[in-house]
Scaffold this motif. Structure first.
Motif, PDB file in Angstrom:
ATOM      1  N   GLU A 701       0.822  -1.221   0.000  1.00  0.00           N
ATOM      2  CA  GLU A 701       0.000   0.000   0.000  1.00  0.00           C
ATOM      3  C   GLU A 701       0.852   1.264   0.000  1.00  0.00           C
ATOM      4  O   GLU A 701       0.319   2.376  -0.088  1.00  0.00           O
ATOM      5  CB  GLU A 701      -0.913   0.017   1.220  1.00  0.00           C
ATOM      6  CG  GLU A 701      -2.011  -1.036   1.215  1.00  0.00           C
ATOM      7  CD  GLU A 701      -1.476  -2.407   1.585  1.00  0.00           C
ATOM      8  OE1 GLU A 701      -0.452  -2.464   2.313  1.00  0.00           O
ATOM      9  OE2 GLU A 701      -2.055  -3.407   1.133  1.00  0.00           O
ATOM     10  N   GLY A 702       2.175   1.121   0.147  1.00  0.00           N
ATOM     11  CA  GLY A 702       3.054   2.287   0.117  1.00  0.00           C
ATOM     12  C   GLY A 702       3.444   2.816   1.476  1.00  0.00           C
ATOM     13  O   GLY A 702       4.173   3.804   1.575  1.00  0.00           O
ATOM     14  N   ASN A 703       2.981   2.177   2.568  1.00  0.00           N
ATOM     15  CA  ASN A 703       3.367   2.607   3.909  1.00  0.00           C
ATOM     16  C   ASN A 703       4.781   2.131   4.218  1.00  0.00           C
ATOM     17  O   ASN A 703       5.137   0.980   3.915  1.00  0.00           O
ATOM     18  CB  ASN A 703       2.389   2.050   4.947  1.00  0.00           C
ATOM     19  CG  ASN A 703       0.983   2.558   4.716  1.00  0.00           C
ATOM     20  OD1 ASN A 703       0.792   3.725   4.384  1.00  0.00           O
ATOM     21  ND2 ASN A 703       0.000   1.694   4.880  1.00  0.00           N
ATOM     22  N   ALA A 704       5.580   3.008   4.835  1.00  0.00           N
ATOM     23  CA  ALA A 704       6.994   2.709   5.048  1.00  0.00           C
ATOM     24  C   ALA A 704       7.355   2.755   6.528  1.00  0.00           C
ATOM     25  O   ALA A 704       6.808   3.556   7.288  1.00  0.00           O
ATOM     26  CB  ALA A 704       7.859   3.690   4.265  1.00  0.00           C
ATOM     27  N   LEU A 705       8.283   1.879   6.915  1.00  0.00           N
ATOM     28  CA  LEU A 705       8.879   1.897   8.247  1.00  0.00           C
ATOM     29  C   LEU A 705      10.394   1.960   8.092  1.00  0.00           C
ATOM     30  O   LEU A 705      10.983   1.193   7.330  1.00  0.00           O
ATOM     31  CB  LEU A 705       8.499   0.638   9.037  1.00  0.00           C
ATOM     32  CG  LEU A 705       7.088   0.562   9.619  1.00  0.00           C
ATOM     33  CD1 LEU A 705       6.864  -0.805  10.252  1.00  0.00           C
ATOM     34  CD2 LEU A 705       6.863   1.654  10.644  1.00  0.00           C
ATOM     35  N   LEU A 706      11.017   2.883   8.812  1.00  0.00           N
ATOM     36  CA  LEU A 706      12.465   3.059   8.735  1.00  0.00           C
ATOM     37  C   LEU A 706      13.145   2.063   9.673  1.00  0.00           C
ATOM     38  O   LEU A 706      12.826   1.994  10.862  1.00  0.00           O
ATOM     39  CB  LEU A 706      12.824   4.491   9.133  1.00  0.00           C
ATOM     40  CG  LEU A 706      14.297   4.882   9.123  1.00  0.00           C
ATOM     41  CD1 LEU A 706      14.925   4.666   7.757  1.00  0.00           C
ATOM     42  CD2 LEU A 706      14.438   6.344   9.545  1.00  0.00           C
ATOM     43  N   VAL A 707      14.093   1.289   9.129  1.00  0.00           N
ATOM     44  CA  VAL A 707      14.767   0.252   9.898  1.00  0.00           C
ATOM     45  C   VAL A 707      16.164   0.678  10.326  1.00  0.00           C
ATOM     46  O   VAL A 707      16.561   0.525  11.473  1.00  0.00           O
ATOM     47  CB  VAL A 707      14.847  -1.064   9.087  1.00  0.00           C
ATOM     48  CG1 VAL A 707      15.611  -2.135   9.869  1.00  0.00           C
ATOM     49  CG2 VAL A 707      13.459  -1.557   8.733  1.00  0.00           C
ATOM     50  N   ASP A 708      16.934   1.246   9.388  1.00  0.00           N
ATOM     51  CA  ASP A 708      18.323   1.574   9.703  1.00  0.00           C
ATOM     52  C   ASP A 708      18.831   2.652   8.758  1.00  0.00           C
ATOM     53  O   ASP A 708      18.279   2.853   7.669  1.00  0.00           O
ATOM     54  CB  ASP A 708      19.201   0.324   9.581  1.00  0.00           C
ATOM     55  CG  ASP A 708      20.486   0.426  10.393  1.00  0.00           C
ATOM     56  OD1 ASP A 708      20.701   1.484  11.022  1.00  0.00           O
ATOM     57  OD2 ASP A 708      21.264  -0.534  10.400  1.00  0.00           O
ATOM     58  N   VAL A 709      19.882   3.328   9.184  1.00  0.00           N
ATOM     59  CA  VAL A 709      20.536   4.361   8.381  1.00  0.00           C
ATOM     60  C   VAL A 709      22.039   4.119   8.456  1.00  0.00           C
ATOM     61  O   VAL A 709      22.586   3.954   9.554  1.00  0.00           O
ATOM     62  CB  VAL A 709      20.204   5.782   8.897  1.00  0.00           C
ATOM     63  CG1 VAL A 709      21.006   6.833   8.145  1.00  0.00           C
ATOM     64  CG2 VAL A 709      18.716   6.062   8.764  1.00  0.00           C
ATOM     65  N   LYS A 710      22.706   4.067   7.294  1.00  0.00           N
ATOM     66  CA  LYS A 710      24.134   3.768   7.253  1.00  0.00           C
ATOM     67  C   LYS A 710      24.833   4.649   6.221  1.00  0.00           C
ATOM     68  O   LYS A 710      24.198   5.232   5.336  1.00  0.00           O
ATOM     69  CB  LYS A 710      24.369   2.295   6.886  1.00  0.00           C
ATOM     70  CG  LYS A 710      23.837   1.288   7.887  1.00  0.00           C
ATOM     71  CD  LYS A 710      24.645   1.267   9.175  1.00  0.00           C
ATOM     72  CE  LYS A 710      24.162   0.174  10.110  1.00  0.00           C
ATOM     73  NZ  LYS A 710      24.900   0.163  11.384  1.00  0.00           N
ATOM     74  N   SER A 711      26.148   4.708   6.349  1.00  0.00           N
ATOM     75  CA  SER A 711      26.963   5.407   5.353  1.00  0.00           C
ATOM     76  C   SER A 711      27.450   4.463   4.274  1.00  0.00           C
ATOM     77  O   SER A 711      27.782   4.882   3.164  1.00  0.00           O
ATOM     78  CB  SER A 711      28.169   6.051   6.038  1.00  0.00           C
ATOM     79  OG  SER A 711      28.955   5.055   6.688  1.00  0.00           O
ATOM     80  N   ASP A 712      27.490   3.152   4.574  1.00  0.00           N
ATOM     81  CA  ASP A 712      28.004   2.144   3.652  1.00  0.00           C
ATOM     82  C   ASP A 712      26.841   1.317   3.122  1.00  0.00           C
ATOM     83  O   ASP A 712      26.090   0.716   3.898  1.00  0.00           O
ATOM     84  CB  ASP A 712      29.014   1.259   4.383  1.00  0.00           C
ATOM     85  CG  ASP A 712      29.631   0.227   3.465  1.00  0.00           C
ATOM     86  OD1 ASP A 712      29.467   0.357   2.238  1.00  0.00           O
ATOM     87  OD2 ASP A 712      30.270  -0.710   3.982  1.00  0.00           O
ATOM     88  N   LEU A 713      26.710   1.265   1.816  1.00  0.00           N
ATOM     89  CA  LEU A 713      25.600   0.546   1.198  1.00  0.00           C
ATOM     90  C   LEU A 713      25.650  -0.938   1.518  1.00  0.00           C
ATOM     91  O   LEU A 713      24.617  -1.569   1.751  1.00  0.00           O
ATOM     92  CB  LEU A 713      25.632   0.765  -0.323  1.00  0.00           C
ATOM     93  CG  LEU A 713      24.499   0.117  -1.131  1.00  0.00           C
ATOM     94  CD1 LEU A 713      23.151   0.647  -0.692  1.00  0.00           C
ATOM     95  CD2 LEU A 713      24.713   0.370  -2.624  1.00  0.00           C
ATOM     96  N   SER A 714      26.843  -1.519   1.560  1.00  0.00           N
ATOM     97  CA  SER A 714      26.970  -2.966   1.770  1.00  0.00           C
ATOM     98  C   SER A 714      26.465  -3.388   3.148  1.00  0.00           C
ATOM     99  O   SER A 714      26.002  -4.514   3.336  1.00  0.00           O
ATOM    100  CB  SER A 714      28.429  -3.395   1.601  1.00  0.00           C
ATOM    101  OG  SER A 714      29.248  -2.737   2.561  1.00  0.00           O
ATOM    102  N   SER A 715      26.528  -2.506   4.130  1.00  0.00           N
ATOM    103  CA  SER A 715      26.102  -2.863   5.483  1.00  0.00           C
ATOM    104  C   SER A 715      24.587  -2.927   5.626  1.00  0.00           C
ATOM    105  O   SER A 715      24.077  -3.422   6.626  1.00  0.00           O
ATOM    106  CB  SER A 715      26.662  -1.853   6.493  1.00  0.00           C
ATOM    107  OG  SER A 715      26.172  -0.555   6.207  1.00  0.00           O
ATOM    108  N   LEU A 716      23.849  -2.424   4.627  1.00  0.00           N
ATOM    109  CA  LEU A 716      22.388  -2.463   4.668  1.00  0.00           C
ATOM    110  C   LEU A 716      21.821  -3.677   3.952  1.00  0.00           C
ATOM    111  O   LEU A 716      20.635  -3.970   4.071  1.00  0.00           O
ATOM    112  CB  LEU A 716      21.802  -1.197   4.041  1.00  0.00           C
ATOM    113  CG  LEU A 716      21.933   0.088   4.854  1.00  0.00           C
ATOM    114  CD1 LEU A 716      21.390   1.270   4.071  1.00  0.00           C
ATOM    115  CD2 LEU A 716      21.227  -0.027   6.187  1.00  0.00           C
ATOM    116  N   LYS A 717      22.621  -4.363   3.168  1.00  0.00           N
ATOM    117  CA  LYS A 717      22.107  -5.477   2.362  1.00  0.00           C
ATOM    118  C   LYS A 717      22.086  -6.772   3.167  1.00  0.00           C
ATOM    119  O   LYS A 717      22.853  -6.952   4.079  1.00  0.00           O
ATOM    120  CB  LYS A 717      22.961  -5.628   1.095  1.00  0.00           C
ATOM    121  CG  LYS A 717      22.830  -4.418   0.166  1.00  0.00           C
ATOM    122  CD  LYS A 717      23.651  -4.601  -1.088  1.00  0.00           C
ATOM    123  CE  LYS A 717      23.505  -3.409  -2.029  1.00  0.00           C
ATOM    124  NZ  LYS A 717      24.323  -3.540  -3.244  1.00  0.00           N
TER     125      LYS A 717
END
Length: 717
Positions: A701-717
């Motif tokens: 439906e397009g509703n979002a929840l924020l899980v994490d914020v990082k400077s390195d893209l690889s650490s979010l995958k």
């Protein structure tokens, strides 16, 4: 006297305990799993509601304790709702938090008929309106008419609250709502703020003042409302002066403007005194209460007139003589006339004195050290020869301001500003020990300024060791003064000490020199100590007196159950969204570093949140944007947008696609509801500098929840 402090003591204990619990969460945030945090938040609610019920049943002869614990339960619900928002990083500062918090508080106010719930509800109403108007983590652009309607809605709501409070005889709510009505009407009358409506609001406000006069000011039982109306009329006059100085000074020339301003000020002074006399004309000549009431009104009018006169006369004199020293000379002439012309009418005498003081303060920091020393001497002489307490207080304040100017500016001790304030503060307390009657008569002034000067020294600064020294000194002096005046005659001094003692702990609450864990333990311990002390001094009521009936407890249980259901359902829905939603990595855009970090939150802006509105799209419109995964795994906007929610505007997304639903902010972007990210103590600045990507869970439906914020893209995958 002590019995009146019992409710304040219980409230203070509850606030300190809840603060300690919240700081414990914050200091150990990474050590808990999400559901553990939810359980602790709900447990805090159960603790207060359960303690209220048990104390009400077991200690039925202690009326205040169960009620204040129930107030603590209402406060803990708001804290739990805020924690749920922090846990799932969703709408941390949303006005909806305060609105939802307000609803059960209103229900408890109706069920229990206990005034603190009504006051809490009103405070939450104001916070809901404030964060709706000025969201903490996003910017919203509304038209002048939309903003004007919001302000008008606030006026109407407060008029309703005032009417209910007046009918139910809830005086604190009466006074608060009456003040807010006046303030918002004054803001709405500001020139070019809400044109073309602002000009008409001047007429509306004057109509409200006239209506207030006939409904309240002419009646003997509404002294506080009359004082509020006079204060607000003074604020209105000052705002109109500032407005006219912008609109007319260039058109008619500065000389003409200042002359007309002086004439207008004198008319305002005369009219204000006339109305002050009118509203007290029925008072008996020997009534002390009415004399005090009349003097308060005259002080309000003369202080406002003095501000206006100092601006106008000071500006005119500077235009004529082109020298700050000429203003100093005229300020001394005004002060001298007021001091030595004893038979002058009180209002005129006060106006001359305050005008002279204000003009002198306006040029104090521009002149040399000799002038500052002269002003110190003048203040000292006035204190010795003047008998009126109000003028003594003004002279004492003027003398201290001159001392601060001498040390910090003329002797260039600005780098040691905290030391200057501390030394002046200690001097005030030493003055209180001088065994001379004339000096001891000023002890209330010395006590007030002793704490006032030491307060910024105790909390302003980056050196934590120096801060600790000043805080220990402040705490020691306040504790000593409380102990000294506890059983002595000195109500004013005792109240002054209590106010600054409470302000000290409020300062500790916001002092960043303390670690969160230290604050947690300190506030928990302090809350328990205050609770134990108040519990000891809380005198027993006759045995068998029920705090609430069984029916009232049953209704309270219904409210509590609904609160539990809300917090539980919020956690359940968020957990379900995290389990079933699609993991999306979004790129962040840089923000102004001066505004990005707000307390323990980092404010975020997303590449996917950019939006170029079509014709006719209004602020607050629901918009859905389509994002698609690129070769790096980042979901970027495709350029496809539609009004409405995802299910209404788009088909089911492909495996590498997702929809984000937000609200148009009126500028160039969407509010996605994930603009705030809660961080641990001391990590915000580092995250602010390096954050580039955000991990988000998105539903179909397009509703979002924020899980994490990082400077390195690889650490979010």
């Amino acid at each position: 006297m002590l019995s009146k402090l019992i409710p304040l003591g219980y409230l203070s204990a509850i606030i300190f305990v809840i603060s300690g619990i919240l700081y414990f969460f914050a200091s150990n945030w990474s050590g808990f799993e999400r559901l553990e945090k939810v359980g602790l938040a709900i447990g805090m609610m159960i603790l207060f509601y359960g303690a209220s019920f048990l104390s009400g049943k077991i200690l039925s002869n202690r009326e205040a304790l169960p009620k204040w614990l129930l107030v603590g339960g209402a406060i803990s619900f708001g804290a739990a709702a805020a924690l749920i928002g922090q846990i799932y990083n969703s709408h941390a500062d949303s006005y909806l938090l305060y609105f939802i918090w307000m609803l059960p508080s209103i229900a408890l106010a109706v069920i229990t008929r206990y005034q603190p719930f009504a006051i809490l509800s009103y405070g939450l109403l104001l916070l809901s309106y404030w964060f709706f108007m000025f969201p903490a983590s996003v910017s919203i652009n509304r038209s002048d008419f939309e903003e004007w309607l919001i302000y008008l809605g606030m006026v109407i709501l407060n008029a309703i609250v005032f009417g209910l409070a007046y009918f139910l005889k809830l005086k604190p709510l009466q006074y608060a709502a009456f003040t807010v009505i006046h303030l918002f009407l004054i803001i709405m009358s500001f020139y070019e703020v809400f044109e073309p409506y602002s000009s008409w609001m001047n007429i509306v406000y004057l109509f409200v003042i006239i209506l207030s006069y006939f409904l309240f000011m002419k009646k003997d039982s509404h002294h506080t409302l009359t004082i509020i109306a006079f204060v607000m009329l003074g604020v209105f006059a000052l705002s109109k002066y500032a407005e006219l100085s912008i609109r007319l000074a260039d058109k008619i020339g500065p000389y003409s403007f200042y002359l007309f301003s002086i004439l207008g000020t004198l008319l305002f002074l005369g009219g204000g005194i006339y109305f002050a006399v009118r509203v007290t004309r029925k008072a008996p000549d020997d009534s002390l209460m009415y004399k005090v009431f009349k003097n308060i009104l005259i002080v309000i009018i003369t202080f406002t007139s003095s501000l206006l006169l100092s601006f106008s006369l000071g500006g005119l004199l500077f235009l004529i003589f082109q020298s700050e020293y000429s203003l100093a000379v005229f300020s001394l002439l005004f002060i001298g006339t007021a001091v030595f012309w004893k038979k002058l009418y009180t209002a005129a005498r006060y106006t001359l004195f305050i005008t002279g003081i204000l003009i002198a303060l306006g040029v104090l920091f521009m002149l040399n050290a000799g002038t500052a020393i002269l002003f110190i001497a003048v203040g000292f002489v006035i204190i010795l020869i003047e008998r009126e307490k109000f003028l003594q207080f003004l002279a004492y304040s003027f003398m201290l301001a001159s001392f601060i100017s001498l040390f910090s500016v003329h002797l260039q001790w600005m780098e040691n500003f905290r030391l200057v304030l501390a030394l002046l503060s200690i001097a005030q307390f030493l003055l209180m020990m001088v065994p001379i009657d004339r000096v001891r008569q000023l002890s209330s002034f010395s006590l007030f300024y002793g704490f006032l000067l030491l307060y910024p020294a105790a909390f302003w600064g980056t050196d934590w060791q120096e801060t600790l020294v000043y805080q220990i000194l402040y705490f020691g002096l306040s504790a000593a003064m409380l102990a000294y005046y506890h059983k002595r005659d000195g109500l004013v001094k005792r109240n002054i000490t209590w106010v600054f003692f409470i302000l000290f702990f409020i300062g500790l609450y916001y002092d960043f020199a303390w670690k969160l864990l230290h604050k947690s333990l300190t506030f928990l311990l302090l809350g328990l100590l205050i609770f134990a002390a108040v519990r000891y001094y809380d005198k027993e009521k006759p045995a068998g007196v029920n705090v609430f009936t069984n029916r009232t407890w049953a209704l309270v249980a219904v409210v509590f159950t609904l609160q539990l259901a809300f917090t539980g359902s919020q956690s359940f829905l968020n957990e379900k969204a995290l389990d079933e939603g699609k993991v999306v990595v979004l790129e962040l855009e840089p923000l102004d570093p001066r505004s990005m970090l707000q307390g323990d939150y980092v404010q975020l802006r997303y590449e996917a949140g950019r939006y170029e509105p079509e014709e006719g799209v209004k602020t607050g419109s629901v918009i859905t944007v389509k994002v698609k995964k690129d070769s790096k795994g980042i979901y970027r906007p495709t350029g496809e947008t539609a009004k409405g929610r995802a299910a209404e505007a788009f088909k089911e997304p492909e495996a590498d696609e997702a929809y984000l639903t937000g609200k148009y902010n009126g500028y160039d972007g969407l509010i996605l509801g994930i603009e705030s990210f809660f961080v641990e103590e001391g990590t915000g600045m580092e995250l602010e500098r390096h954050a580039k990507y955000a991990k988000v869970i998105v539903s179909d439906e397009g509703n979002a929840l924020l899980v994490d914020v990082k400077s390195d893209l690889s650490s979010l995958k």
